[in-house]
Design an enzyme around this catalytic site. Sequence first.
Site, PDB file in Angstrom:
ATOM      1  CG  HIS A 145      34.305 -67.515  11.013  1.00  0.00           C
ATOM      2  ND1 HIS A 145      34.984 -66.317  10.901  1.00  0.00           N
ATOM      3  CD2 HIS A 145      34.362 -68.094   9.784  1.00  0.00           C
ATOM      4  CE1 HIS A 145      35.430 -66.185   9.656  1.00  0.00           C
ATOM      5  NE2 HIS A 145      35.077 -67.244   8.962  1.00  0.00           N
ATOM      6  CG  ASP A 176      39.955 -68.304   6.346  1.00  0.00           C
ATOM      7  OD1 ASP A 176      39.848 -69.502   6.066  1.00  0.00           O
ATOM      8  OD2 ASP A 176      39.076 -67.456   6.094  1.00  0.00           O
ATOM      9  CG  HIS A 191      36.014 -65.431   5.257  1.00  0.00           C
ATOM     10  ND1 HIS A 191      36.359 -66.570   4.555  1.00  0.00           N
ATOM     11  CD2 HIS A 191      35.072 -64.792   4.526  1.00  0.00           C
ATOM     12  CE1 HIS A 191      35.635 -66.624   3.438  1.00  0.00           C
ATOM     13  NE2 HIS A 191      34.846 -65.558   3.386  1.00  0.00           N
ATOM     14  CG  ASP A 201      39.132 -68.632   2.620  1.00  0.00           C
ATOM     15  OD1 ASP A 201      40.229 -68.235   3.050  1.00  0.00           O
ATOM     16  OD2 ASP A 201      38.110 -68.719   3.333  1.00  0.00           O
TER      17      ASP A 201
HETATM   18 ZN   LIG Z   1      37.522 -68.213   5.147  1.00  0.00          ZN
END
Ligand SMILES: [Zn+2]
Length: 347
Positions: free
Chosen positions: A125, A166, A168, A253
Amino acid sequence: MILRIVYDDVHRLHADPSGRHPENPWRLEVALESLRESSLWSKVEVTGTPEASISLLELVHSSDYVRFIAEESRKGFHYLDADTYVTEHTFTISARFATAAYMAAIKSLESGEPWLIMPRPGGHHAGRSGWAMGAPTLGFCIFNYAAIAAKALEDRGLRVLVIDFDAHHGNGTQDVFWEDPKVVHIDVHQEAIYPGTGDVDDIGGRGAEGTKINIPLPAFSGDPQYFWFVEKVLEPVMEVFKPEAVVVSAGFDAYQGDPLTMLRATKEAYGRIAWAIRSQWIGGRIKALVINVEGGYGDGLRYGLREYVEVLLGFKEFRRAIEPREPPRRITEGLRRILGRYWGLEL
Ligand SMILES: [Zn+2]
């Protein structure tokens, strides 16, 4: 084939003293223990992190951001934003893992061995100046290890593919390479959760259109959609692009029951992705492979990561056990346009 793992107990010094933050040292302890219990452990070499090289951070981050993290870290434990904390050791820890990712990329290229970096916190991120593509927070991340590894390999003239699974969106990595057509980034994630980016229509900036491929999956998607993603997007794009280096942002995740997401992948999904990468690897096409562990806050760290590595290294024959199922039309139509126009592929 030996798997080189970077693990370093120094990560424990990056911790919220209350123990309540989901990004905590337990994550890597569980992940490492699970790998140790596997027969693959006989084919693993573990090394710690090297001394941090600050100039390497500036391959993908602005010097202002690097300085900002150094200054904030010096103040001791506090939050930089609603999600992301630092401690007095965070700057050094994250910089050491970033340096490890760079060196792993170079060494993988030299020896042909795959590297697995197990850093804390995660990295994908963190954009060029930190907060990436309008995201409200840094999403626990400080420096972007996957981006540094990809940049190192790009600078050596290789065709680099970043695969980010991932749950996200890897907005930081995408921010770094947004206008760079030489780095192809395929990102499968849950739609409409943090960081709110990664729509199917986000295809890269000017001059790099079509090199960023986003697959946002609705909540409750699971193995069937991941099998679809691999068969219809990942494998065909790899066949066309013929990557010479692969950098993976491996978050776990999306595993069912993860407290931060609503996806329902099981180890089958991770095995399927690993199998696709292994097929390229044993075909001799990939000269360097660097895998960076990203998120994962539940059982994915225990079962998803192990399956992924076991299949990748050939410790397990992967059988196709799941019937692929396509995501909703809005997503497939968007992908059809992009894959057709920029990749000459039919979906
Ligand atoms: Zn994540």
